[in-house]
Motif scaffolding. Structure first.
Motif, PDB file in Angstrom:
ATOM      1  N   LYS A  97       0.867  -1.121  -0.092  1.00  0.00           N
ATOM      2  CA  LYS A  97       0.181  -0.117   0.131  1.00  0.00           C
ATOM      3  C   LYS A  97       0.683   1.245  -0.019  1.00  0.00           C
ATOM      4  CE  LYS A  97      -3.926  -2.194   2.484  1.00  0.00           C
ATOM      5  NZ  LYS A  97      -4.568  -2.309   3.504  1.00  0.00           N
ATOM      6  N   GLY A  98       1.957   1.108   0.552  1.00  0.00           N
ATOM      7  CA  GLY A  98       2.923   2.399   0.588  1.00  0.00           C
ATOM      8  C   GLY A  98       3.276   2.880  -0.692  1.00  0.00           C
ATOM      9  N   GLY A  99       3.461   1.874  -1.763  1.00  0.00           N
ATOM     10  CA  GLY A  99       3.697   2.439  -3.288  1.00  0.00           C
ATOM     11  C   GLY A  99       5.181   1.745  -3.276  1.00  0.00           C
ATOM     12  N   GLU A 100       5.775   1.370  -2.617  1.00  0.00           N
ATOM     13  CA  GLU A 100       7.176   0.728  -2.669  1.00  0.00           C
ATOM     14  C   GLU A 100       7.067  -0.799  -2.767  1.00  0.00           C
ATOM     15  OE1 GLU A 100       9.613   2.359   0.439  1.00  0.00           O
ATOM     16  OE2 GLU A 100      10.459   3.888  -0.866  1.00  0.00           O
ATOM     17  N   ASP A 101       7.420  -1.287  -3.951  1.00  0.00           N
ATOM     18  CA  ASP A 101       7.006  -2.982  -3.956  1.00  0.00           C
ATOM     19  C   ASP A 101       8.440  -3.535  -3.254  1.00  0.00           C
ATOM     20  OD1 ASP A 101       4.848  -2.384  -5.456  1.00  0.00           O
ATOM     21  OD2 ASP A 101       5.648  -2.744  -7.544  1.00  0.00           O
ATOM     22  N   LEU A 102       7.988  -4.908  -2.736  1.00  0.00           N
ATOM     23  CA  LEU A 102       9.014  -5.584  -2.218  1.00  0.00           C
ATOM     24  C   LEU A 102       9.170  -6.373  -3.388  1.00  0.00           C
ATOM     25  CD1 LEU A 102      10.563  -6.968   0.048  1.00  0.00           C
ATOM     26  CD2 LEU A 102       8.632  -8.043   0.600  1.00  0.00           C
ATOM     27  N   THR A 103      10.709  -6.636  -3.674  1.00  0.00           N
ATOM     28  CA  THR A 103      11.095  -7.476  -4.705  1.00  0.00           C
ATOM     29  C   THR A 103      12.073  -8.629  -4.098  1.00  0.00           C
ATOM     30  OG1 THR A 103      13.031  -6.285  -5.675  1.00  0.00           O
ATOM     31  CG2 THR A 103      10.852  -5.941  -6.703  1.00  0.00           C
ATOM     32  N   PHE A 104      12.033  -9.947  -4.382  1.00  0.00           N
ATOM     33  CA  PHE A 104      12.618 -10.959  -3.991  1.00  0.00           C
ATOM     34  C   PHE A 104      13.244 -11.958  -4.549  1.00  0.00           C
ATOM     35  CE2 PHE A 104       8.216 -11.877  -2.919  1.00  0.00           C
ATOM     36  CZ  PHE A 104       8.221 -13.340  -3.329  1.00  0.00           C
ATOM     37  N   GLY A 129      12.218  -0.228  -1.544  1.00  0.00           N
ATOM     38  CA  GLY A 129      12.638   1.245  -1.490  1.00  0.00           C
ATOM     39  C   GLY A 129      14.136   1.373  -1.481  1.00  0.00           C
ATOM     40  N   GLN A 130      14.731   2.002  -0.403  1.00  0.00           N
ATOM     41  CA  GLN A 130      15.980   2.310  -0.262  1.00  0.00           C
ATOM     42  C   GLN A 130      16.706   1.061   0.551  1.00  0.00           C
ATOM     43  OE1 GLN A 130      15.698   5.882   1.610  1.00  0.00           O
ATOM     44  NE2 GLN A 130      16.081   6.789  -0.435  1.00  0.00           N
ATOM     45  N   MET A 131      15.983  -0.048   0.725  1.00  0.00           N
ATOM     46  CA  MET A 131      16.639  -1.020   1.791  1.00  0.00           C
ATOM     47  C   MET A 131      16.861  -2.471   0.985  1.00  0.00           C
ATOM     48  SD  MET A 131      14.251  -0.301   5.192  1.00  0.00           S
ATOM     49  CE  MET A 131      13.019   0.312   4.265  1.00  0.00           C
ATOM     50  N   GLY A 151      20.457 -14.740  10.582  1.00  0.00           N
ATOM     51  CA  GLY A 151      21.568 -13.787  10.063  1.00  0.00           C
ATOM     52  C   GLY A 151      21.571 -13.120   8.797  1.00  0.00           C
ATOM     53  N   GLY A 152      22.102 -12.066   8.543  1.00  0.00           N
ATOM     54  CA  GLY A 152      22.032 -11.468   7.220  1.00  0.00           C
ATOM     55  C   GLY A 152      22.642 -10.003   7.041  1.00  0.00           C
ATOM     56  N   LYS A 153      22.599  -9.408   6.026  1.00  0.00           N
ATOM     57  CA  LYS A 153      23.183  -8.162   5.935  1.00  0.00           C
ATOM     58  C   LYS A 153      21.999  -7.014   5.398  1.00  0.00           C
ATOM     59  CE  LYS A 153      27.030  -7.395   3.952  1.00  0.00           C
ATOM     60  NZ  LYS A 153      28.290  -7.352   3.007  1.00  0.00           N
ATOM     61  N   ILE A 154      21.930  -6.115   6.046  1.00  0.00           N
ATOM     62  CA  ILE A 154      20.757  -5.011   5.501  1.00  0.00           C
ATOM     63  C   ILE A 154      21.606  -3.979   4.953  1.00  0.00           C
ATOM     64  CG2 ILE A 154      19.405  -3.244   6.259  1.00  0.00           C
ATOM     65  CD1 ILE A 154      18.520  -5.085   8.471  1.00  0.00           C
ATOM     66  N   ILE A 155      21.298  -3.371   4.026  1.00  0.00           N
ATOM     67  CA  ILE A 155      21.934  -2.247   3.401  1.00  0.00           C
ATOM     68  C   ILE A 155      20.890  -0.997   3.077  1.00  0.00           C
ATOM     69  CG2 ILE A 155      23.172  -1.079   1.273  1.00  0.00           C
ATOM     70  CD1 ILE A 155      24.211  -4.117   0.847  1.00  0.00           C
ATOM     71  N   HIS A 176      10.357   2.537   8.968  1.00  0.00           N
ATOM     72  CA  HIS A 176      11.285   3.196   9.827  1.00  0.00           C
ATOM     73  C   HIS A 176      12.631   2.934   9.345  1.00  0.00           C
ATOM     74  CE1 HIS A 176       7.681   2.675  12.114  1.00  0.00           C
ATOM     75  NE2 HIS A 176       7.624   3.779  12.670  1.00  0.00           N
ATOM     76  N   THR A 177      13.637   4.029   9.674  1.00  0.00           N
ATOM     77  CA  THR A 177      15.105   3.639   9.366  1.00  0.00           C
ATOM     78  C   THR A 177      15.584   2.921  10.565  1.00  0.00           C
ATOM     79  OG1 THR A 177      15.712   5.755  10.083  1.00  0.00           O
ATOM     80  CG2 THR A 177      15.191   5.499   7.972  1.00  0.00           C
ATOM     81  N   ASP A 178      14.988   2.603  11.479  1.00  0.00           N
ATOM     82  CA  ASP A 178      15.524   1.916  12.844  1.00  0.00           C
ATOM     83  C   ASP A 178      15.462   0.528  12.602  1.00  0.00           C
ATOM     84  OD1 ASP A 178      16.145   1.824  15.288  1.00  0.00           O
ATOM     85  OD2 ASP A 178      14.028   1.256  15.960  1.00  0.00           O
ATOM     86  N   ILE A 179      16.893  -0.027  13.022  1.00  0.00           N
ATOM     87  CA  ILE A 179      17.061  -1.467  12.518  1.00  0.00           C
ATOM     88  C   ILE A 179      17.358  -1.935  14.158  1.00  0.00           C
ATOM     89  CG2 ILE A 179      18.675  -3.081  11.544  1.00  0.00           C
ATOM     90  CD1 ILE A 179      18.986  -1.046   9.309  1.00  0.00           C
ATOM     91  N   SER A 180      16.735  -2.930  14.490  1.00  0.00           N
ATOM     92  CA  SER A 180      17.032  -3.569  15.790  1.00  0.00           C
ATOM     93  C   SER A 180      17.029  -4.957  16.017  1.00  0.00           C
ATOM     94  CB  SER A 180      15.709  -3.241  16.814  1.00  0.00           C
ATOM     95  OG  SER A 180      14.339  -3.821  16.338  1.00  0.00           O
ATOM     96  N   ARG A 181      17.913  -5.363  16.694  1.00  0.00           N
ATOM     97  CA  ARG A 181      18.254  -6.848  16.852  1.00  0.00           C
ATOM     98  C   ARG A 181      17.084  -7.587  17.687  1.00  0.00           C
ATOM     99  NH1 ARG A 181      23.234  -9.562  17.457  1.00  0.00           N
ATOM    100  NH2 ARG A 181      22.887 -11.621  18.509  1.00  0.00           N
ATOM    101  N   MET A 182      16.542  -8.726  17.043  1.00  0.00           N
ATOM    102  CA  MET A 182      15.406  -9.754  17.629  1.00  0.00           C
ATOM    103  C   MET A 182      15.933 -10.399  18.779  1.00  0.00           C
ATOM    104  SD  MET A 182      12.747  -9.429  15.769  1.00  0.00           S
ATOM    105  CE  MET A 182      12.009 -10.955  16.317  1.00  0.00           C
ATOM    106  N   PRO A 183      14.987 -10.189  19.940  1.00  0.00           N
ATOM    107  CA  PRO A 183      15.345 -11.020  21.118  1.00  0.00           C
ATOM    108  C   PRO A 183      15.523 -12.758  20.470  1.00  0.00           C
ATOM    109  CG  PRO A 183      12.907 -10.412  21.073  1.00  0.00           C
ATOM    110  CD  PRO A 183      13.641  -9.938  19.942  1.00  0.00           C
ATOM    111  N   SER A 184      16.422 -13.509  21.244  1.00  0.00           N
ATOM    112  CA  SER A 184      16.723 -14.732  21.025  1.00  0.00           C
ATOM    113  C   SER A 184      15.614 -15.778  20.998  1.00  0.00           C
ATOM    114  CB  SER A 184      17.857 -15.104  21.984  1.00  0.00           C
ATOM    115  OG  SER A 184      17.357 -15.327  23.415  1.00  0.00           O
ATOM    116  N   SER A 185      14.550 -15.304  21.683  1.00  0.00           N
ATOM    117  CA  SER A 185      13.178 -15.920  21.648  1.00  0.00           C
ATOM    118  C   SER A 185      12.422 -16.036  20.472  1.00  0.00           C
ATOM    119  CB  SER A 185      12.201 -15.833  22.701  1.00  0.00           C
ATOM    120  OG  SER A 185      11.747 -14.505  22.852  1.00  0.00           O
ATOM    121  N   ALA A 186      12.930 -15.128  19.473  1.00  0.00           N
ATOM    122  CA  ALA A 186      11.919 -14.852  18.334  1.00  0.00           C
ATOM    123  C   ALA A 186      11.962 -15.859  17.279  1.00  0.00           C
ATOM    124  CB  ALA A 186      12.369 -13.535  17.816  1.00  0.00           C
TER     125      ALA A 186
END
Length: 186
Positions: A97-104, A129-131, A151-155, A176-186
């Motif tokens: 809905k935000g207009g930026e398609d997710l490609t994968f 978008g930019q991510m 694990g992975g890499k975000i740009i 959001h531009t906020d990137i956070s670590r997930m808890p180990s229980s996730a």
């Protein structure tokens, strides 16, 4: 000639095929292509299709399209309950809905009836978008939330340059531009 299989809100066309129905047995068919069909969820096609009960398996140059998602793969399975999976050179586009398609791209993908959660496994590359996110496994829990589970890499690219983050487990919320670590229980 063209072979047509019709039932309820589903119609499928093929070059040739064989099948069985009736006698209290579930519908079964092996169709040779090109095969193209449509149902309540969208359209699908492939070079070959197998039908077992309410499940279609599309092989070679398989494509499935809904109002919000297009998937291409070597093999796509569309289950009667609305869930789906894909394997072999999977690529797709998710309209948001935000207009930026997710490609994968990935080796394997699976989605529930509503499309979320969706799981991508094996050499995952996702961009919105930019991510950009690269990871061995990715859970897409909604149109704006992705979790790199193994694990992975975000740009993240913005007007000031590029920021890279390597994480054991990372949640990426594209609003959001906020990137956070997930808890180990996730």
């Amino acid at each position: 000639g063209v072979l047509t299989v019709s039932r309820l809100k589903e119609k499928v066309y093929a070059t040739s095929g064989e099948g069985a129905f009736g006698g209290g047995q579930p519908l079964a068919a092996h169709l040779n292509g090109p095969v193209a069909g449509s149902n309540e969820e969208g359209t699908f096609s492939g070079d070959e299709a197998l039908l077992a009960g309410r499940t279609w398996t599309l092989r070679e140059h398989a494509k499935a399209t809904t109002a919000t998602r297009t998937i291409l793969a070597d093999r796509i399975v569309l289950r009667g309950d609305g869930s789906s999976s894909a394997s072999g050179h999977v690529s797709g586009v998710e309209k948001t809905k935000g207009g930026e398609d997710l490609t994968f791209t990935s080796d394997r993908a699976a989605a529930s009836k509503k499309g979320y959660p969706a799981r991508l496994d094996g050499a995952v590359e996702a961009e919105k978008g930019q991510m950009t996110l690269s990871a061995p496994s990715l859970l897409i829990s909604g149109p704006n939330t992705m979790v790199a589970e193994k694990g992975g890499k975000i740009i993240f690219k913005d007007k000031d340059g590029t920021i890279e983050r390597d994480r054991k487990s990372t949640r990426l919320n594209s609003s959001h531009t906020d990137i956070s670590r997930m808890p180990s229980s996730a």
